[in-house]
Design a protein around this motif. Structure first.
Motif, PDB file in Angstrom:
ATOM      1  N   ILE A  71       0.844  -1.206   0.000  1.00  0.00           N
ATOM      2  CA  ILE A  71       0.000   0.000   0.000  1.00  0.00           C
ATOM      3  C   ILE A  71       0.875   1.249   0.000  1.00  0.00           C
ATOM      4  O   ILE A  71       0.613   2.207  -0.728  1.00  0.00           O
ATOM      5  N   VAL A  72       1.924   1.218   0.800  1.00  0.00           N
ATOM      6  CA  VAL A  72       2.829   2.363   0.857  1.00  0.00           C
ATOM      7  C   VAL A  72       3.481   2.586  -0.503  1.00  0.00           C
ATOM      8  O   VAL A  72       3.580   3.725  -0.982  1.00  0.00           O
ATOM      9  N   LEU A  73       3.921   1.533  -1.144  1.00  0.00           N
ATOM     10  CA  LEU A  73       4.550   1.668  -2.457  1.00  0.00           C
ATOM     11  C   LEU A  73       3.564   2.157  -3.511  1.00  0.00           C
ATOM     12  O   LEU A  73       3.915   2.977  -4.367  1.00  0.00           O
ATOM     13  N   ILE A  74       2.335   1.664  -3.476  1.00  0.00           N
ATOM     14  CA  ILE A  74       1.313   2.107  -4.429  1.00  0.00           C
ATOM     15  C   ILE A  74       1.044   3.599  -4.256  1.00  0.00           C
ATOM     16  O   ILE A  74       0.974   4.354  -5.233  1.00  0.00           O
ATOM     17  N   VAL A  75       0.911   4.038  -3.007  1.00  0.00           N
ATOM     18  CA  VAL A  75       0.669   5.462  -2.741  1.00  0.00           C
ATOM     19  C   VAL A  75       1.872   6.294  -3.186  1.00  0.00           C
ATOM     20  O   VAL A  75       1.714   7.374  -3.769  1.00  0.00           O
ATOM     21  N   ALA A  76       3.082   5.807  -2.941  1.00  0.00           N
ATOM     22  CA  ALA A  76       4.289   6.538  -3.345  1.00  0.00           C
ATOM     23  C   ALA A  76       4.361   6.662  -4.865  1.00  0.00           C
ATOM     24  O   ALA A  76       4.643   7.754  -5.399  1.00  0.00           O
ATOM     25  N   PHE A  77       4.107   5.599  -5.578  1.00  0.00           N
ATOM     26  CA  PHE A  77       4.145   5.669  -7.038  1.00  0.00           C
ATOM     27  C   PHE A  77       3.008   6.518  -7.594  1.00  0.00           C
ATOM     28  O   PHE A  77       3.187   7.242  -8.577  1.00  0.00           O
ATOM     29  N   ALA A  78       1.834   6.450  -6.982  1.00  0.00           N
ATOM     30  CA  ALA A  78       0.719   7.289  -7.429  1.00  0.00           C
ATOM     31  C   ALA A  78       1.041   8.766  -7.226  1.00  0.00           C
ATOM     32  O   ALA A  78       0.774   9.606  -8.103  1.00  0.00           O
ATOM     33  N   THR A  79       1.638   9.089  -6.079  1.00  0.00           N
ATOM     34  CA  THR A  79       2.024  10.470  -5.815  1.00  0.00           C
ATOM     35  C   THR A  79       3.079  10.942  -6.810  1.00  0.00           C
ATOM     36  O   THR A  79       3.000  12.059  -7.338  1.00  0.00           O
ATOM     37  N   ALA A  80       4.057  10.097  -7.082  1.00  0.00           N
ATOM     38  CA  ALA A  80       5.091  10.459  -8.063  1.00  0.00           C
ATOM     39  C   ALA A  80       4.479  10.650  -9.445  1.00  0.00           C
ATOM     40  O   ALA A  80       4.855  11.576 -10.179  1.00  0.00           O
ATOM     41  N   ALA A  81       3.530   9.818  -9.815  1.00  0.00           N
ATOM     42  CA  ALA A  81       2.880   9.950 -11.114  1.00  0.00           C
ATOM     43  C   ALA A  81       2.073  11.245 -11.207  1.00  0.00           C
ATOM     44  O   ALA A  81       2.089  11.932 -12.234  1.00  0.00           O
ATOM     45  N   ILE A  82       1.373  11.584 -10.130  1.00  0.00           N
ATOM     46  CA  ILE A  82       0.581  12.816 -10.123  1.00  0.00           C
ATOM     47  C   ILE A  82       1.485  14.034 -10.258  1.00  0.00           C
ATOM     48  O   ILE A  82       1.224  14.939 -11.064  1.00  0.00           O
ATOM     49  N   PHE A  83       2.571  14.079  -9.485  1.00  0.00           N
ATOM     50  CA  PHE A  83       3.479  15.227  -9.564  1.00  0.00           C
ATOM     51  C   PHE A  83       4.204  15.294 -10.905  1.00  0.00           C
ATOM     52  O   PHE A  83       4.446  16.377 -11.437  1.00  0.00           O
ATOM     53  N   THR A  84       4.532  14.154 -11.473  1.00  0.00           N
ATOM     54  CA  THR A  84       5.165  14.138 -12.789  1.00  0.00           C
ATOM     55  C   THR A  84       4.193  14.650 -13.848  1.00  0.00           C
ATOM     56  O   THR A  84       4.573  15.445 -14.726  1.00  0.00           O
ATOM     57  N   ALA A  85       2.958  14.220 -13.776  1.00  0.00           N
ATOM     58  CA  ALA A  85       1.957  14.692 -14.730  1.00  0.00           C
ATOM     59  C   ALA A  85       1.718  16.192 -14.571  1.00  0.00           C
ATOM     60  O   ALA A  85       1.599  16.920 -15.571  1.00  0.00           O
ATOM     61  N   TRP A  86       1.656  16.663 -13.341  1.00  0.00           N
ATOM     62  CA  TRP A  86       1.434  18.090 -13.103  1.00  0.00           C
ATOM     63  C   TRP A  86       2.604  18.925 -13.612  1.00  0.00           C
ATOM     64  O   TRP A  86       2.404  19.970 -14.235  1.00  0.00           O
ATOM     65  N   SER A  87       3.825  18.477 -13.372  1.00  0.00           N
ATOM     66  CA  SER A  87       4.975  19.238 -13.867  1.00  0.00           C
ATOM     67  C   SER A  87       5.040  19.175 -15.394  1.00  0.00           C
ATOM     68  O   SER A  87       5.414  20.159 -16.038  1.00  0.00           O
ATOM     69  N   GLY A  88       4.663  18.057 -16.010  1.00  0.00           N
ATOM     70  CA  GLY A  88       4.608  17.976 -17.472  1.00  0.00           C
ATOM     71  C   GLY A  88       3.564  18.907 -18.041  1.00  0.00           C
ATOM     72  O   GLY A  88       3.785  19.550 -19.075  1.00  0.00           O
ATOM     73  N   TYR A  89       2.421  19.007 -17.376  1.00  0.00           N
ATOM     74  CA  TYR A  89       1.372  19.933 -17.801  1.00  0.00           C
ATOM     75  C   TYR A  89       1.865  21.378 -17.735  1.00  0.00           C
ATOM     76  O   TYR A  89       1.668  22.156 -18.671  1.00  0.00           O
ATOM     77  N   ASN A  90       2.504  21.742 -16.620  1.00  0.00           N
ATOM     78  CA  ASN A  90       3.019  23.107 -16.485  1.00  0.00           C
ATOM     79  C   ASN A  90       4.128  23.386 -17.488  1.00  0.00           C
ATOM     80  O   ASN A  90       4.227  24.494 -18.025  1.00  0.00           O
ATOM     81  N   TYR A  91       4.961  22.398 -17.764  1.00  0.00           N
ATOM     82  CA  TYR A  91       6.021  22.580 -18.759  1.00  0.00           C
ATOM     83  C   TYR A  91       5.406  22.817 -20.136  1.00  0.00           C
ATOM     84  O   TYR A  91       5.805  23.728 -20.851  1.00  0.00           O
ATOM     85  N   ALA A  92       4.414  22.003 -20.508  1.00  0.00           N
ATOM     86  CA  ALA A  92       3.771  22.169 -21.818  1.00  0.00           C
ATOM     87  C   ALA A  92       3.034  23.505 -21.899  1.00  0.00           C
ATOM     88  O   ALA A  92       2.972  24.129 -22.957  1.00  0.00           O
TER      89      ALA A  92
END
Length: 147
Positions: A71-92
């Motif tokens: 569960i901890v790993l799933i939450v960590a990867f989900a958080t990393a995916a959300i922040f990566t997507a958000w930074s990609g959106y802001n970059y674009a």
């Protein structure tokens, strides 16, 4: 001692030893300041239950059977995916765009009007390296001496 020596620092006039000493004192004081915050940070960590979380996840049920660590790993990867997507959106969204608009230049007449001086005084003030000004009771500046 001249008044401008107190107000204005001239780092290009400092020797290498003075710059090194100033840097050492600055780093030492920042470390001391951070050290003073450590008890409060520790108190905050205890208040948010980090000790209990570590006990529940690791000490009571080690990672041998894979229990809650998934569960901890799933939450960590989900958080990393959300922040990566958000930074990609802001970059674009912001890539290649000018971040700040330029300021419009202020003319000498406008500057003179704001400081309550004549235009020729404002020109002399603008062209001088150093100037001695005084402030009148009404809040406007007058040029005493310029070099």
């Amino acid at each position: 001692m001249k008044a401008e020596a107190i107000v204005i620092q001239r780092p290009e006039r400092q020797s290498t030893a003075q710059k090194a000493m100033f840097g050492l004192v600055t780093v030492t004081l920042w470390v001391a300041w951070a050290f003073l915050w450590l008890p409060l940070v520790t108190l905050g960590a205890w208040a948010y239950g980090i000790r209990d979380a570590m006990t529940q996840l690791h000490l009571m049920d080690p990672i041998t059977d894979g229990g809650d660590i998934h569960i901890v790993l799933i939450v960590a990867f989900a958080t990393a995916a959300i922040f990566t997507a958000w930074s990609g959106y802001n970059y674009a969204r912001f890539v290649g765009k000018q971040k700040r608009r330029g300021n419009s230049p202020v003319g000498v007449a406008e500057t003179a009007a704001k400081i309550g001086a004549h235009t020729d005084e404002a020109v002399r003030l603008q062209g001088s390296r150093r100037a001695v000004v005084s402030v009148a009771d009404d809040g406007f500046m007058t040029l005493k001496e310029s070099r």
